[in-house]
Design an enzyme around this catalytic site. Structure first.
Site, PDB file in Angstrom:
ATOM      1  N   TYR A   1       0.920  -1.258  -0.137  1.00 17.75           N
ATOM      2  CA  TYR A   1      -0.058   0.106  -0.016  1.00 17.75           C
ATOM      3  C   TYR A   1       0.988   1.278  -0.071  1.00 17.75           C
ATOM      4  O   TYR A   1       0.798   1.934   0.949  1.00 17.75           O
ATOM      5  CB  TYR A   1      -0.947  -0.159   1.276  1.00 17.75           C
ATOM      6  CG  TYR A   1      -2.342   0.604   0.686  1.00 17.75           C
ATOM      7  CD1 TYR A   1      -3.225   0.310   0.037  1.00 17.75           C
ATOM      8  CD2 TYR A   1      -2.716   2.078   1.127  1.00 17.75           C
ATOM      9  CE1 TYR A   1      -4.409   0.698  -0.538  1.00 17.75           C
ATOM     10  CE2 TYR A   1      -3.583   2.600   0.705  1.00 17.75           C
ATOM     11  CZ  TYR A   1      -4.714   2.088  -0.055  1.00 17.75           C
ATOM     12  OH  TYR A   1      -5.664   2.694  -0.751  1.00 17.75           O
TER      13      TYR A   1
ATOM     14  N   HIS B   1       3.014   4.748  -0.675  1.00 14.96           N
ATOM     15  CA  HIS B   1       2.727   5.976  -0.427  1.00 14.96           C
ATOM     16  C   HIS B   1       4.311   6.735  -0.944  1.00 14.96           C
ATOM     17  O   HIS B   1       5.150   6.033  -1.130  1.00 14.96           O
ATOM     18  CB  HIS B   1       1.985   6.541   0.573  1.00 14.96           C
ATOM     19  CG  HIS B   1       2.840   6.186   1.898  1.00 14.96           C
ATOM     20  ND1 HIS B   1       4.063   6.729   2.322  1.00 14.96           N
ATOM     21  CD2 HIS B   1       2.566   5.179   2.706  1.00 14.96           C
ATOM     22  CE1 HIS B   1       4.364   6.159   3.384  1.00 14.96           C
ATOM     23  NE2 HIS B   1       3.369   5.411   3.733  1.00 14.96           N
ATOM     24  N   GLU B   2       4.312   7.996  -0.899  1.00 19.10           N
ATOM     25  CA  GLU B   2       5.292   8.689  -1.406  1.00 19.10           C
ATOM     26  C   GLU B   2       6.276   8.523  -0.277  1.00 19.10           C
ATOM     27  O   GLU B   2       7.774   8.700  -0.827  1.00 19.10           O
ATOM     28  CB  GLU B   2       4.918  10.398  -1.527  1.00 19.10           C
ATOM     29  CG  GLU B   2       5.715  11.359  -2.168  1.00 19.10           C
ATOM     30  CD  GLU B   2       6.242  10.860  -3.473  1.00 19.10           C
ATOM     31  OE1 GLU B   2       7.603  11.079  -3.560  1.00 19.10           O
ATOM     32  OE2 GLU B   2       5.430  10.532  -4.228  1.00 19.10           O
TER      33      GLU B   2
ATOM     34  N   HIS C   1       7.326   5.649   1.033  1.00 22.67           N
ATOM     35  CA  HIS C   1       8.131   4.652   0.367  1.00 22.67           C
ATOM     36  C   HIS C   1       8.827   4.887  -0.674  1.00 22.67           C
ATOM     37  O   HIS C   1       9.919   4.627  -1.222  1.00 22.67           O
ATOM     38  CB  HIS C   1       7.183   3.340   0.030  1.00 22.67           C
ATOM     39  CG  HIS C   1       6.328   2.841   1.295  1.00 22.67           C
ATOM     40  ND1 HIS C   1       4.876   2.949   1.289  1.00 22.67           N
ATOM     41  CD2 HIS C   1       6.825   2.134   2.334  1.00 22.67           C
ATOM     42  CE1 HIS C   1       4.583   2.490   2.381  1.00 22.67           C
ATOM     43  NE2 HIS C   1       5.750   1.730   2.917  1.00 22.67           N
TER      44      HIS C   1
ATOM     45  N   GLN D   1       4.369  -9.229  13.245  1.00 21.07           N
ATOM     46  CA  GLN D   1       4.473  -8.001  14.055  1.00 21.07           C
ATOM     47  C   GLN D   1       3.090  -7.284  14.134  1.00 21.07           C
ATOM     48  O   GLN D   1       2.975  -6.149  14.971  1.00 21.07           O
ATOM     49  CB  GLN D   1       5.197  -7.043  13.222  1.00 21.07           C
ATOM     50  CG  GLN D   1       4.895  -6.532  12.059  1.00 21.07           C
ATOM     51  CD  GLN D   1       5.591  -5.783  11.123  1.00 21.07           C
ATOM     52  OE1 GLN D   1       6.712  -6.486  10.517  1.00 21.07           O
ATOM     53  NE2 GLN D   1       5.370  -4.311  11.105  1.00 21.07           N
TER      54      GLN D   1
ATOM     55  N   LYS E   1       9.775   8.026  10.090  1.00 20.45           N
ATOM     56  CA  LYS E   1       8.419   7.986  10.671  1.00 20.45           C
ATOM     57  C   LYS E   1       8.090   6.854  11.726  1.00 20.45           C
ATOM     58  O   LYS E   1       7.660   7.512  12.890  1.00 20.45           O
ATOM     59  CB  LYS E   1       6.928   7.979   9.725  1.00 20.45           C
ATOM     60  CG  LYS E   1       5.923   8.391  10.277  1.00 20.45           C
ATOM     61  CD  LYS E   1       4.800   7.782   9.788  1.00 20.45           C
ATOM     62  CE  LYS E   1       4.692   6.446  10.003  1.00 20.45           C
ATOM     63  NZ  LYS E   1       3.312   5.865  10.117  1.00 20.45           N
TER      64      LYS E   1
ATOM     65  N   GLN F   1      11.096   1.883  15.291  1.00 19.28           N
ATOM     66  CA  GLN F   1      11.445   0.871  14.566  1.00 19.28           C
ATOM     67  C   GLN F   1      12.933   0.970  13.721  1.00 19.28           C
ATOM     68  O   GLN F   1      13.833   0.052  13.717  1.00 19.28           O
ATOM     69  CB  GLN F   1      10.486   0.743  13.420  1.00 19.28           C
ATOM     70  CG  GLN F   1      11.107  -0.296  12.385  1.00 19.28           C
ATOM     71  CD  GLN F   1       9.917  -0.242  11.328  1.00 19.28           C
ATOM     72  OE1 GLN F   1       8.921  -1.132  11.677  1.00 19.28           O
ATOM     73  NE2 GLN F   1       9.982   0.127  10.070  1.00 19.28           N
TER      74      GLN F   1
ATOM     75  N   VAL G   1       7.958  11.676   5.156  1.00 22.93           N
ATOM     76  CA  VAL G   1       7.168  12.722   3.933  1.00 22.93           C
ATOM     77  C   VAL G   1       5.792  13.177   4.530  1.00 22.93           C
ATOM     78  O   VAL G   1       5.177  11.968   5.188  1.00 22.93           O
ATOM     79  CB  VAL G   1       7.306  11.765   2.860  1.00 22.93           C
ATOM     80  CG1 VAL G   1       6.462  12.580   1.599  1.00 22.93           C
ATOM     81  CG2 VAL G   1       8.509  11.550   2.365  1.00 22.93           C
TER      82      VAL G   1
ATOM     83  N   ARG H   1      -1.856   3.637   6.696  1.00 24.13           N
ATOM     84  CA  ARG H   1      -3.291   3.603   7.526  1.00 24.13           C
ATOM     85  C   ARG H   1      -4.010   4.782   7.286  1.00 24.13           C
ATOM     86  O   ARG H   1      -4.932   4.841   7.827  1.00 24.13           O
ATOM     87  CB  ARG H   1      -2.901   3.313   8.897  1.00 24.13           C
ATOM     88  CG  ARG H   1      -2.374   1.958   9.075  1.00 24.13           C
ATOM     89  CD  ARG H   1      -2.282   1.803  10.442  1.00 24.13           C
ATOM     90  NE  ARG H   1      -1.819   0.195  11.075  1.00 24.13           N
ATOM     91  CZ  ARG H   1      -0.441  -0.281  11.281  1.00 24.13           C
ATOM     92  NH1 ARG H   1       0.335   0.635  11.105  1.00 24.13           N
ATOM     93  NH2 ARG H   1      -0.525  -1.528  11.338  1.00 24.13           N
TER      94      ARG H   1
HETATM   95  O1  PAF Z   1       7.660  -0.364   8.320  1.00 23.99           O
HETATM   96  C1  PAF Z   1       7.009  -1.426   7.810  1.00 23.99           C
HETATM   97  O2  PAF Z   1       6.541  -1.280   6.948  1.00 23.99           O
HETATM   98  C2  PAF Z   1       7.288  -2.706   8.475  1.00 23.99           C
HETATM   99  O3  PAF Z   1       7.460  -2.882  10.002  1.00 23.99           O
HETATM  100  C3  PAF Z   1       8.793  -3.432   7.752  1.00 23.99           C
HETATM  101  C4  PAF Z   1       9.975  -2.462   8.092  1.00 23.99           C
HETATM  102  C5  PAF Z   1       8.596  -3.712   6.411  1.00 23.99           C
HETATM  103  C6  PAF Z   1       8.650  -4.959   8.593  1.00 23.99           C
HETATM  104  O4  PAF Z   1       7.849  -5.858   8.322  1.00 23.99           O
END
Ligand code: PAF
Length: 287
Positions: free
Chosen positions: A32, A34-35, A37, A61, A149, A153, A176, A187
């Site tokens: 899904y 977005h900008e 990524h 996760q 963001k 993580q 972004v 989301r």
């Molecule tokens: O940030 C995410 O989209 C996820 O936590 C990742 C790093 C792809 C791991 O599943």
């Protein structure tokens, strides 16, 4: 763009590139796109000969009451975006490929995972660390690109890479934002119109915290309550999960923040069933 769904062909494609002396950048995602990524993919393409993107909605996760089954998905749209970005290879595994029958290993990073989202999402960072370590083992990229963001993580994966001697460079890329300041997130699509109008309150609350830190406020409790108050004032339809102020490197909870270290101001809020997070890092030198 080539798409592979199994680890074997993935390793073979990467081996072919390595034999030709090519460098590889890697952007892990849950789709899904977005900008945010796309900015990671652009950075990887600018710095490497080849870019691999993974799309995998990683079950380990998500907690039992979280949104795994309803996580937004649109593979056709993602494929079109990745092709337009000239991604070289998409790794699109299924859960059976990543976690085959009998999989029993976990990865746990202490310290940085114990504040902020850690207490409200038990097991979440273990799942992130596990899947990213597996992806790194399969792809063996030169560089791992992550969005800031998800700051906790980023710190967790940076720590894991250092502790486990994974030979990869970890690069955090700026958040972004939409025009009104809302951090881009897969989301966001779930917000209804009224929630979407109020969602920038999360960013505004963090900016209120930033101004206080810059003016010399270093009490973590005061920063937390001021940010919560600022959020509630402009988003009556939202619910605060937390607002916290911690040291930006170890993400350790302290009573009073150090004036010598950058501060991480972070918040998680809910609009209905949609959970949003954001953060603001206040460098020490600007205070
Ligand atoms: O940030 C995410 O989209 C996820 O936590 C990742 C790093 C792809 C791991 O599943």
């Amino acid at each position: 763009m080539r798409t592979v769904t199994q680890a074997g062909p993935l390793r073979a494609a990467i081996k072919g590139w390595r034999n030709r002396g090519l460098t590889v950048g890697f952007v892990p995602t849950m789709g899904y796109l977005h900008e945010g990524h796309l900015s990671l993919i652009r950075r990887s393409r600018a710095e490497h000969d080849r870019t691999v993107v993974s799309i995998f909605v990683n079950p380990t996760q998500f907690g039992p009451r979280e949104d795994l089954s309803t996580y937004p998905r649109d593979l056709d749209r993602d494929l079109a975006l990745l092709t337009r970005q000239k991604t070289d290879l998409l790794y699109l595994p299924d859960a059976g490929d990543v976690y085959p029958e009998g999989h029993s290993t976990s990865v746990s990073v202490r310290g940085v995972t114990e504040s902020l989202c850690g207490p409200s999402r038990p097991g979440h960072f273990d799942g992130v660390a596990l899947v990213v370590l597996k992806l790194l083992n399969r792809i063996a990229p030169d560089t791992l690109y992550l969005g800031l963001k998800d700051y906790q993580q980023y710190r967790t994966l940076e720590r894991m890479v250092r502790d486990l001697d994974v030979p990869v460079r970890v690069v955090g890329c700026p958040t972004v934002r939409e025009k009104d300041g809302l951090a881009m997130s897969s989301r966001n699509i779930r917000l209804d119109a009224a929630q979407r109008r109020q969602a920038p309150a999360l960013r505004l609350a963090l900016l209120r915290g930033r101004d206080l830190v810059r003016s010399g406020v270093l009490s973590a409790a005061r920063l937390s309550s001021e940010m919560s108050r600022a959020f509630r004032r402009s988003a009556p339809g939202g619910r605060v999960e937390y607002f916290e102020a911690v040291g930006a490197e170890r993400l350790e909870r302290v009573v009073r923040l150090s004036p010598e270290e950058p501060v991480c101001l972070a918040g998680a809020v809910r609009f209905g069933r949609t959970r949003l997070i954001d953060n603001e890092i206040v460098p020490a030198r600007r205070r």
